[in-house]
Design a protein around this motif. Structure first.
Motif, short mmCIF file in Angstrom:
data_model
loop_
_atom_site.label_atom_id
_atom_site.label_comp_id
_atom_site.label_asym_id
_atom_site.label_seq_id
_atom_site.Cartn_x
_atom_site.Cartn_y
_atom_site.Cartn_z
N ARG A 231 0.77 -1.10 -0.01
CA ARG A 231 -0.01 0.00 -0.06
C ARG A 231 0.87 1.17 -0.05
N ALA A 232 2.01 1.16 0.78
CA ALA A 232 2.73 2.48 0.93
C ALA A 232 3.67 2.69 -0.38
N ALA A 233 4.14 1.58 -0.99
CA ALA A 233 4.63 1.59 -2.25
C ALA A 233 3.75 2.15 -3.29
N VAL A 234 2.46 1.68 -3.63
CA VAL A 234 1.59 2.37 -4.15
C VAL A 234 1.39 3.85 -4.20
N LEU A 235 1.30 4.13 -3.00
CA LEU A 235 0.92 5.61 -2.81
C LEU A 235 1.90 6.55 -3.02
N ALA A 239 1.43 4.39 -8.25
CA ALA A 239 1.20 3.24 -9.22
C ALA A 239 -0.43 3.23 -9.49
N ASP A 240 -0.70 2.32 -10.60
CA ASP A 240 -2.09 2.19 -10.72
C ASP A 240 -2.90 1.23 -10.08
N LEU A 241 -2.15 0.24 -9.69
CA LEU A 241 -2.40 -0.77 -8.76
C LEU A 241 -0.95 -1.68 -8.03
N GLY A 242 -1.34 -2.41 -7.12
CA GLY A 242 -0.36 -3.04 -6.64
C GLY A 242 -0.50 -4.63 -6.38
N ILE A 243 0.34 -5.39 -6.45
CA ILE A 243 0.39 -6.86 -6.38
C ILE A 243 1.31 -7.49 -5.41
N ARG A 251 0.16 -16.99 -2.92
CA ARG A 251 -1.05 -16.22 -2.53
C ARG A 251 -0.91 -15.04 -3.14
N LEU A 252 -2.04 -14.34 -3.11
CA LEU A 252 -2.05 -12.92 -4.10
C LEU A 252 -2.97 -11.95 -3.11
N ILE A 253 -2.47 -10.63 -2.86
CA ILE A 253 -3.26 -9.63 -2.30
C ILE A 253 -3.11 -8.53 -3.26
N MET A 254 -4.00 -7.57 -3.59
CA MET A 254 -3.59 -6.49 -4.49
C MET A 254 -4.13 -5.11 -3.81
N VAL A 255 -3.60 -4.14 -4.15
CA VAL A 255 -4.27 -2.65 -3.83
C VAL A 255 -4.46 -1.69 -4.95
N ASP A 256 -5.49 -0.99 -4.87
CA ASP A 256 -5.52 0.07 -5.95
C ASP A 256 -4.93 1.03 -5.51
N ARG A 257 -5.37 2.25 -6.69
CA ARG A 257 -4.35 3.15 -6.65
C ARG A 257 -4.63 4.44 -5.56
N LYS A 258 -5.64 3.93 -4.85
CA LYS A 258 -6.10 4.72 -3.79
C LYS A 258 -5.56 4.27 -2.30
N GLY A 259 -4.91 3.02 -2.33
CA GLY A 259 -4.67 2.32 -1.32
C GLY A 259 -5.48 1.41 -0.74
N GLU A 260 -6.70 1.13 -1.40
CA GLU A 260 -7.41 0.08 -0.97
C GLU A 260 -6.92 -1.24 -1.16
N ARG A 359 -13.28 -6.02 -19.19
CA ARG A 359 -14.47 -5.07 -18.83
C ARG A 359 -14.20 -3.56 -18.47
N GLY A 360 -13.11 -3.27 -18.59
CA GLY A 360 -12.84 -1.70 -18.74
C GLY A 360 -13.11 -1.20 -17.26
N GLN A 361 -12.71 -1.86 -16.39
CA GLN A 361 -13.03 -1.65 -14.88
C GLN A 361 -12.03 -1.46 -14.01
N SER A 362 -12.03 -0.67 -12.99
CA SER A 362 -10.85 -0.73 -12.03
C SER A 362 -11.21 -1.51 -10.99
N LEU A 363 -10.35 -1.79 -10.14
CA LEU A 363 -10.47 -2.83 -9.12
C LEU A 363 -11.92 -2.34 -8.10
N ALA A 364 -11.89 -1.31 -7.70
CA ALA A 364 -13.16 -0.77 -7.06
C ALA A 364 -14.25 -0.92 -7.99
#
Length: 450
Positions: A231-235, A239-243, A251-260, A359-364
């Motif tokens: 999250r800190a790295a994305v912000l 970045a557009d998103l984080g993996i 395992r996989l966790i992701m973060v969107d550009r807002k830090g969610e 689908r042309g979507q963001s994670l949110a």
């Protein structure tokens, strides 16, 4: 009959303490090797062959050598892949037509732990019957075949490259990741060179962190179990998103550009919604810990949902039983059986990215229909021999909570698989009610155990 050494995910423990000692691991390699020789019935003079991969723990060198010695003594050839993700071993074992694959890793645990996990020739977890046979042979004295029949060892120089190409092949040919700025946390683990290459070669700008393993820093404040680092790295880097992956990259966790932060339930839903929209989703398997909001969201897709016991092994078993392809855990283990035979953090991330692109979507936006219910988990320590299932007061407290929640929530009591704990989980639409009911059941358990 319970197993003495194998848990739900192989043999695991603290390095230097039984069973993770050089002597035991050599015996384990020998017992597994003898089992393979007995089961394979190869033509005279041919040796079964196994692949050994590992993560970046310093103990991997020692345990790799011990396993290699044990297999060789049993007359089994060994192919050494070096540091590669756990799902890479599953893939390479199948692709190279070997008899078994072995991973030296303790996944998301600290560096001082390690473990041994086996895959079958098909790249799936080793069947229970084979593990039981290996355990039986572990109780027998270790021997050695005559010198003419000893196994040989060689290193596979292109193991990482083969796996990179496999991962890329699971992403649709007509799509790419150009224009995406991705922060990637590899947990100083097995994917530290592989994962950046996969996303870069598909066109993304990769901002890699957790890619400097020293044998002691795997999972240390980084990776899927510490998403705050990502999250800190994305912000910080826009970045557009984080993996984020864990130490063995399953395992996989992701973060969107807002830090969610997006856990396994949310990412599984993104994949499920995209496949349901295309009419190619038979059903979804979650676990007892999957959020009730996730279950309800899957139901709105018009897709069947089933819960397996906690553990990706059990998710995989239920997928095979149902003939379905998609399942996972909120911890970030996601299984896409139409892409791989086991859970794979890199492949799962590619499926999420493909869904977003298509689908042309963001994670949110992809998770807009997914509303998680408040969940409260309380662990209560149990004394040895205490049978909580037979206690009437505990049963009555759980039943009262279920009645109060009705269809708006659920109650789950389950013992820990590794500690003497009872996990009390209550979930529902009202956070305050959930907290009150969970505390009430936990207090009843505490009173029952004195």
């Amino acid at each position: 009959m319970g197993r003495k050494y194998f848990g739900t995910d192989g043999v695991r423990g603290r390095v230097g303490e039984a069973p993770i000692t050089p002597e035991f691991v050599m015996r384990l390699g020998y017992a597994a090797g003898v089992t393979l020789v007995a089961r394979e019935h190869l033509p005279h003079g041919e040796h079964p062959a196994v692949l050994i991969g590992k993560d970046t723990r310093i103990s991997g060198y020692m345990l790799e050598a011990a396993l290699e010695a044990g297999f060789a003594a049993a007359g089994v050839d060994v192919m050494l892949a070096g540091p590669v993700p756990t799902p890479a071993v599953a893939y390479l074992t199948r692709a190279l037509r070997l008899q078994a694959g072995v991973v030296i890793s303790a996944s998301h645990n600290p560096f001082y732990d390690n473990g041994i996990k086996f895959f079958s020739a098909g790249g799936a977890k080793l069947p229970d019957a084979v593990e039981a046979e290996i355990e039986t042979r572990l109780e027998e004295p270790m021997g050695c075949v005559d010198s003419a029949r000893l196994g040989r060892a060689r290193r596979i120089d292109d193991a990482a490259g083969r796996y990179i190409e496999f991962c890329k092949s699971t992403f649709p040919n007509e799509l790419d990741l150009r224009g995406l700025r991705i922060a990637l946390d590899c947990a100083h683990g097995a994917a530290y060179t592989i994962a950046p290459a996969v996303f870069h070669e598909l066109g993304a700008e990769v901002l890699a962190v957790g890619v400097e393993p020293n044998g002691l820093n795997i999972n240390d404040g980084v990776g899927a179990t510490r998403p705050e680092n990502l999250r800190a790295a994305v912000l910080a880097q826009g970045a557009d998103l984080g993996i984020a992956l864990d130490g063995d990259a399953d395992r996989l966790i992701m973060v969107d550009r807002k830090g969610e932060i997006y856990d396994g339930d949310k990412l599984l839903y993104v994949i499920a919604a995209a496949r349901a929209a295309e009419g190619r989703l038979e059903g979804v398997v979650g676990t007892l810990m999957s959020n009730l909001g996730f279950e309800h969201a899957v139901a709105r897709l018009g897709v069947p949902f089933e819960r397996a016991r906690v553990g990706d092994r059990y998710v995989l078993e239920m997928l095979h039983e149902r003939g379905w392809k998609l399942g996972g855990e909120n911890s970030g283990h996601i299984i896409c059986l139409d892409r791989h035979s086991t859970g794979d953090g890199i492949v799962s991330a590619l499926q999420v990215l493909a869904a977003l692109k298509q689908r042309g979507q963001s994670l949110a936006e992809a998770c807009a229909d997914l509303v998680f219910y408040p969940q409260r988990l309380i662990n209560v320590r149990l004394p040895a021999g205490f049978d909580w299932r037979a206690d009437r007061a505990i049963g009555a407290a759980a039943e009262a909570a279920e009645t109060a929640l009705g269809a708006r929530g659920r109650v789950l009591l389950r013992p820990s698989g590794t500690e003497p704990l009872l996990r009390v989980m209550v979930e529902g639409q009202d956070g305050a009610e959930v907290d009150t009911l969970a505390r009430s059941i936990a207090d009843t358990v505490k009173e029952a155990v004195g």
